[in-house]
Structure formats: structure tokens, C-alpha cells
Design a protein around this motif. Structure first.
Motif, short mmCIF file in Angstrom:
data_model
loop_
_atom_site.label_atom_id
_atom_site.label_comp_id
_atom_site.label_asym_id
_atom_site.label_seq_id
_atom_site.Cartn_x
_atom_site.Cartn_y
_atom_site.Cartn_z
N ALA A 543 0.84 -1.21 0.00
CA ALA A 543 0.00 0.00 0.00
C ALA A 543 0.87 1.26 0.00
O ALA A 543 0.56 2.25 -0.67
N VAL A 544 1.98 1.21 0.73
CA VAL A 544 2.90 2.36 0.75
C VAL A 544 3.45 2.62 -0.65
O VAL A 544 3.50 3.77 -1.11
N THR A 545 3.84 1.57 -1.37
CA THR A 545 4.38 1.79 -2.72
C THR A 545 3.32 2.41 -3.64
O THR A 545 3.61 3.31 -4.40
N VAL A 546 2.11 1.92 -3.52
CA VAL A 546 1.04 2.45 -4.37
C VAL A 546 0.82 3.94 -4.11
O VAL A 546 0.75 4.75 -5.04
N LEU A 547 0.77 4.31 -2.83
CA LEU A 547 0.47 5.70 -2.49
C LEU A 547 1.62 6.64 -2.78
O LEU A 547 1.41 7.76 -3.26
N LEU A 548 2.84 6.20 -2.50
CA LEU A 548 3.98 7.08 -2.79
C LEU A 548 4.08 7.34 -4.28
O LEU A 548 4.31 8.46 -4.73
N LYS A 549 3.87 6.30 -5.05
CA LYS A 549 3.95 6.45 -6.50
C LYS A 549 2.86 7.39 -7.01
O LYS A 549 3.10 8.23 -7.87
N GLU A 550 1.68 7.24 -6.44
CA GLU A 550 0.56 8.09 -6.86
C GLU A 550 0.79 9.54 -6.42
O GLU A 550 0.55 10.48 -7.19
N ASP A 551 1.28 9.74 -5.21
CA ASP A 551 1.63 11.08 -4.75
C ASP A 551 2.61 11.73 -5.73
O ASP A 551 2.44 12.88 -6.15
N LEU A 552 3.64 10.99 -6.08
CA LEU A 552 4.68 11.53 -6.98
C LEU A 552 4.08 11.84 -8.35
O LEU A 552 4.35 12.88 -8.94
N ARG A 553 3.24 10.95 -8.84
CA ARG A 553 2.62 11.19 -10.14
C ARG A 553 1.79 12.48 -10.12
O ARG A 553 1.83 13.28 -11.05
N LEU A 554 1.04 12.66 -9.04
CA LEU A 554 0.20 13.86 -8.94
C LEU A 554 1.02 15.14 -8.92
O LEU A 554 0.54 16.21 -9.26
N LEU A 555 2.27 15.02 -8.50
CA LEU A 555 3.14 16.21 -8.47
C LEU A 555 3.90 16.37 -9.78
O LEU A 555 4.53 17.41 -10.02
N GLY A 556 3.86 15.35 -10.62
CA GLY A 556 4.59 15.42 -11.89
C GLY A 556 5.96 14.75 -11.84
O GLY A 556 6.82 15.06 -12.65
N LEU A 557 6.15 13.83 -10.90
CA LEU A 557 7.43 13.11 -10.77
C LEU A 557 7.26 11.62 -11.08
O LEU A 557 6.18 11.06 -10.90
N HIS A 558 8.36 11.02 -11.50
CA HIS A 558 8.37 9.58 -11.67
C HIS A 558 8.73 8.89 -10.36
O HIS A 558 9.35 9.49 -9.49
N ALA A 559 8.36 7.62 -10.27
CA ALA A 559 8.77 6.81 -9.12
C ALA A 559 9.52 5.59 -9.65
O ALA A 559 8.91 4.55 -9.89
N PRO A 560 10.83 5.72 -9.86
CA PRO A 560 11.57 4.56 -10.39
C PRO A 560 11.49 3.38 -9.42
O PRO A 560 11.48 3.57 -8.20
N ASP A 561 11.43 2.16 -9.96
CA ASP A 561 11.36 0.97 -9.12
C ASP A 561 12.68 0.71 -8.40
O ASP A 561 12.69 0.15 -7.30
N LYS A 562 13.76 1.09 -9.07
CA LYS A 562 15.07 0.89 -8.45
C LYS A 562 15.87 2.18 -8.57
O LYS A 562 15.77 2.88 -9.57
N MET A 563 16.63 2.47 -7.56
CA MET A 563 17.56 3.62 -7.68
C MET A 563 18.71 3.52 -6.69
O MET A 563 18.78 2.61 -5.92
#
Ligand code: ARG
Length: 563
Positions: A543-563
Motif C-alpha cells: 500500500a505504501v508503494t502504491v500511495l507514494l507512486k501516486e503522490d509523486l505522479r500527482l506532483l509530476g514526478l516519476h517513481a523509479p522501481d530501483k535507484m
């Protein structure tokens, strides 16, 4: 339903003769520390009606409340502290995220109605400024947020591509310019020509008449004038597009001020019909004293229209073309007065939909406490900032994860993301000081920190080979997970708050809090320990991954799977 709603409902069942649901909701507090539960109710407001001390009322009240949704209700002096039933709530929240995935928190308030968003809107032949950058990233994010609650955003880049300055530019180009120079460095060269015009006009005032004549030709569609103007516009756009490409911002319309050239006669006619135009020393104005505003200057004595005239035409065009539910303008707060006048004139014209127009203002970016001056080379600065952020990201990624496959791609997402996040994390009206070092910092409350937390959570899921099961019951009762669960539970409310305040920072703050709460959880709990709670913990990580990714998308950022 959030925890406050649950508590309010339970209290209302007992207090309905004395307090309304609304009054109860207003009285509820969020306790500062977890020791005092999840929601608190102070009994002071009942003292009068009960003719008792609140300290006496509290325990009696606690007795009467239906405790089904609570682990316990503790009385401390005049306060009732409600401790929510963690198991029931976590189960419900996790099931919802597993089922809805990135659509968790979606709403259909907009019913697919259109919301034009006026954003970025730099001026042709001039460098794109920090203010335009702010407008771009704030407007872009508001577009995603409005879409999440069901509106159809239409991103309009209302380019500053019209006005008497283009007459000046044509004169200057014909006298002192060259094709090669413009092609090589369009913005710098056009700016240089513009500056030269202003220097030369001091000793040759007739240049002004020439410029006016050329602008007149442009307005009338003269071939040479139009083709030069078009060329300046195209060359400028190429430069702007470099930045838009990096930010990955896409526009639905590039209709700038020029687009309204042939639509202004109608505005003048409408104003005349309603007897709103008044003569003032040869110029035409609309009196706005009823709104406590200075008159709006609609047409100058030489017949030239103005910025506001074009905005009137644009507002009407947008209403007709999109039949908008709301029309949003993301423009610095130094233009507040302009938008007040704009709305007031439309109101005078009888257009009540002007109430649905919202100026979404934002504060200045300063450097060393000073306003950034419009000086040469700013466009380079902006591109430079983005490039330096990318370089810095690349360095840090190489250190942390030298074997990462798509390093360049990730560095771009992280570096550019850092700049965007930095802009969005504070209330938009705040003024903030810009230093490159601050932007590219990868610790603290930054975009890279959120992205990194997301990647870390992804790697846990990968290691465990976990995929969530829609039919499972994921239940967590412990204190450690509760802080994370609550932030997930609050998500739909967070989205609504961000949307109704047109405030991307609400999303950014949620992302930071969730990332911090998760990192704390990760540090204190053995997520992968083999016990009967393991799947529930992994569902929480999911659930944390889903929400962080969605938060970032809403701001206009990508959420890379690995970094
Ligand atoms: N081009 C203007 C400027 O740079 C901003 C335009 C904002 N949008 C509008 N519809 N007035 O100041």
C-alpha cells in the motif's frame, strides 16, 4: 469514513439533544501524542447544558458511548480520548488499496466536466523566468489533482506572443539583426535586439512610430510582418520546449494572446452594447468603482488593445469552447489586481460564470533574499539548474547503486524530480529563496527522499515475491504499523483537501509524512520475519508503494522501481 467521522457518529448517538453533528465535528481534536489516542473530545461545551463540571461529564459520557469501533475510550480530566480499533481499520484500509490500487482516493466530483488551466505562459522573445517555471509545475500538478477527482483538465499555455513590443522587435531585427544570430541563440539574440531598440529610441524617437506602424501591419495580417512574428515565435518555442521536455509537461493548447487578435472586436462591441465603455482622455475604460477597483483600460487612444482586453476575449472563448466548470489561472500573485479587474469586467458584462474563474496565485522565488531580475541568460540558468540537478543525481546514484541498469534515465527522473518537488513542497503563496545546493539535496524533505523510499519498499516486495490477494484479510493491530495505516486511511481526504485548495503542497507533505512513517516502520519492525503477520505487513508495504507512486505522479514526478 475517517476516524473523526466514526467518533463523531458515536458521540452524536448520545448527544443529539444537545449538539449537532457539525458542532461535534468542530470540537473534535487530533491529539498531539499517540498516548492520547487517535481522536479527542473535550467536554467543556456541555458544561452549561448539563450544569456540571466537564471533568464530571467526561466519565459519564464515556460510559454511554457504543464502543464497537474503539479499542478503548480513556478519560483524562475533561477529555475523552478515543483509541480506534486498529485491526478493523487496517483490514478495511488495506483491502481497499489492494482492490483499487492507484485509483484509491479517486473521486467523481468533477463528473468529467472541463477545467481549463492557464499555466506557464511565458513571453515570446524573452527568457522563461523562475515565475514561469513555478506556474508550469504548480499548474501541471493541479491538472493531475483535478483529474483525480473527476475533472477533465485542459492545459493551456497562454503565450505572451502579442503586443506592441513585436513591432519594436521587427524594426530592430530589420535594422540590426541577422538570421544566423537568431537561429543560433534565439532568445538571447531577440532580447539583445529589444534592448538595443530601447537604447536607440532615446536619440531617434521616430523609431517608435516605425514600430507602431509594424505592429499595425502585424495586426492587419501583413505577410512580411506575420512571417517574421511567426518565426520569432517558433524559435522561442524551440527554447521553451527544451524545458517542457525535461519537465515532461504537455499542453493541450498553445493559444496565446495572438490567438485572440481577431476576437477582440466582439469584446468591444459587447462592452459598447452594455454601455460599459467610457472615454477617458481618448482611451476607453470600464469603470469598476462599484468593486472598489481602478478602472480597467480596454483600448488605448491609438486604438491598441491591452493585456486585459485579450484576457477578456480568452475568458469568453474558454467558456464557449469548453463550457468549463471552473477556469483556473496559475499566475504569480503580483498579477492579483489584474485578475480582480478581469473578473469584475466580466461580471459587469453579465457573465456570472466569472465566479468560476480562479486566480491561483503563488509567491516569488528570490535569490539571496532579492527578487530575480529579468536579465540576460535566465533561460540558460533554468536549463542549467535542471542539468546540474541531473548530474548531482547521477553522482549519488552511482555511489549508492553502481550496478543500476538504466542509470541515466533514473538520474534524469531524480534530478528533475528534485527541482519540481522543491517547488511544490511549500504552500504555493510562500516566497522562497532559491539556492541550487538546497534543491539538489537528497536528504530531508525532498523528492529524491520520497523516490528512494518508494524504491526501497519495492525491493522488499520483490525480495518477498509478494503479490497482494484481493480475497485475503490483512489485519494489523500493532502500534508500529498504526502510524502508517492512519496515513493511508487519510489519503482520500488528503486528495480532496489538495483539490479544494488548489494546493499541491498538501500532496507533497503527505508523501513526506508517509515516507518518514514507513522508514520508521522499516527500522523498527522485521517485515520479512516468518510469522502469521508477514503477509499483512507486506500488504502494508505494498500500500505504501502504491500511495507514494501516486503522490509523486500527482506532483509530476516519476517513481523509479530501483535507484
Ligand atoms: N505572459 C504573462 C506574463 O508572463 C502571463 C500570462 C498569464 N495568463 C493570462 N491569461 N493572463 O506575465
Amino acid at each position: 469514513m475517517n476516524n473523526k467521522d466514526v467518533v463523531a457518529k458515536a458521540l452524536y448517538a448520545v448527544l443529539k439533544d444537545d449538539l449537532s453533528m457539525e458542532q461535534i465535528e468542530k470540537l473534535l481534536e487530533n491529539p498531539k501524542s499517540a498516548d492520547h489516542g487517535d481522536v479527542a473530545f473535550p467536554a467543556f461545551a456541555l458544561a452549561k447544558a448539563y450544569k456540571k463540571a466537564p471533568q464530571q461529564i467526561a466519565p459519564e459520557l464515556a460510559e454511554k458511548i457504543d464502543g464497537a469501533n474503539f479499542e478503548k475510550i480513556e478519560v483524562v480530566g475533561p477529555y475523552l480520548n478515543f483509541f480506534m480499533n486498529k485491526g478493523a481499520i487496517s483490514e478495511k484500509v488495506l483491502a481497499t488499496v489492494v482492490k483499487e490500487k492507484e485509483h484509491y482516493g479517486d473521486a467523481n466530483i468533477g463528473e468529467n466536466r472541463n477545467v481549463p488551466i492557464d499555466l506557464s505562459s511565458p513571453n515570446i522573445a524573452k527568457p522563461i523566468s523562475m515565475g514561469h517555471l513555478r506556474s508550469t509545475v504548480i499548474g501541471n500538478s493541479i491538472g493531475f489533482i483535478m483529474e483525480k477527482i473527476g475533472y477533465n483538465p485542459i492545459r493551456i499555455n497562454h503565450l505572451g506572443d502579442w503586443g506592441t513590443q513585436f513591432g519594436k522587435l521587427i524594426v530592430a531585427y530589420k535594422k540590426w539583426g541577422s538570421e544566423e544570430a537568431v537561429k543560433e541563440q534565439p532568445i538571447n539574440e531577440l532580447l539583445r535586439l529589444y534592448v538595443q531598440f530601447h537604447e536607440e529610441v532615446e536619440t531617434q524617437p521616430e523609431l517608435d512610430d516605425e514600430a507602431r506602424a509594424w505592429f499595425k501591419k502585424l495586426e492587419d495580417g501583413d505577410k512580411e510582418a506575420v512571417s517574421l512574428w511567426q518565426w520569432f515565435r517558433d524559435e522561442s518555442m524551440k527554447e521553451f520546449n527544451k524545458i517542457y521536455d525535461m519537465l515532461e509537461v504537455k499542453f493541450d493548447s498553445l493559444n496565446g494572446e495572438a490567438f485572440y487578435n481577431d476576437k477582440m472586436d466582439e469584446i468591444i462591441e459587447l462592452l459598447e452594447e452594455k454601455h460599459l465603455l467610457k472615454e477617458d482622455r481618448g482611451a476607453e475604460i470600464v469603470d469598476l468603482s462599484a468593486y472598489d477597483l481602478n478602472p480597467a483600460l480596454i483600448r488605448k487612444s491609438d486604438g491598441a488593445t491591452l493585456y486585459i482586453t485579450r484576457d477578456l476575449a480568452a475568458a469568453l472563448y474558454r467558456k464557449r469552447t469548453y463550457d468549463f466548470a471552473q477556469s483556473i489561472y496559475v499566475v504569480g500573485n503580483e498579477q492579483s489586481y489584474h485578475f480582480k479587474q478581469l473578473k469584475a469586467v466580466l461580471k459587469e458584462m453579465g457573465f456570472d460564470w466569472s465566479d468560476d474563474m480562479h486566480h491561483i496565485a503563488f509567491g516569488l522565488i528570490t535569490q539571496g533574499g532579492k527578487k530575480l531580475s529579468t536579465r540576460k541568460g535566465k533561460i540558460v540558468l533554468l536549463e542549467e539548474v535542471l542539468n546540474q540537478a541531473i548530474d548531482s543525481a547521477k553522482e549519488q546514484i552511482s555511489e549508492k547503486n553502481p550496478d543500476l541498469e538504466n542509470k541515466d534515465e533514473v538520474a534524469k527522473q531524480v534530478g528533475v524530480g528534485a527541482v519540481i518537488f522543491h517547488d511544490l513542497k511549500n504552500d504555493r503563496l510562500n516566497t522562497f529563496d532559491f539556492t541550487l545546493e538546497e534543491v539538489v539535496r537528497f536528504e530531508g524533505e525532498t523528492g529524491p527522499y520520497v523516490q528512494y523510499t518508494h524504491a526501497r519498499a519495492m525491493s522488499i516486495l520483490e525480495k518477498a515475491g509478494f503479490t497482494p490477494d484481493e480475497n485475503a484479510h490483512y489485519t494489523l493491530n500493532d502500534e508500529a504499523s498504526w502510524e502508517v495505516v492512519k496515513l493511508i486511511q487519510q489519503y482520500p481526504d488528503t486528495i480532496l483537501k489538495a483539490a479544494s485548495n488548489y494546493e499541491p503542497s498538501v500532496i507533497a507533505k503527505h508523501a513526506i509524512k508517509l515516507a518518514q512513517a514507513f522508514n520508521k516502520y522499516y527500522a523498527n519492525v522485521k517485515i520479512l520475519a516468518d510469522d502469521n503477520q508477514k503477509d499483512a505487513r507486506l500488504a502494508l508495504v505494498y500500500a505504501v508503494t502504491v500511495l507514494l507512486k501516486e503522490d509523486l505522479r500527482l506532483l509530476g514526478l516519476h517513481a523509479p522501481d530501483k535507484m
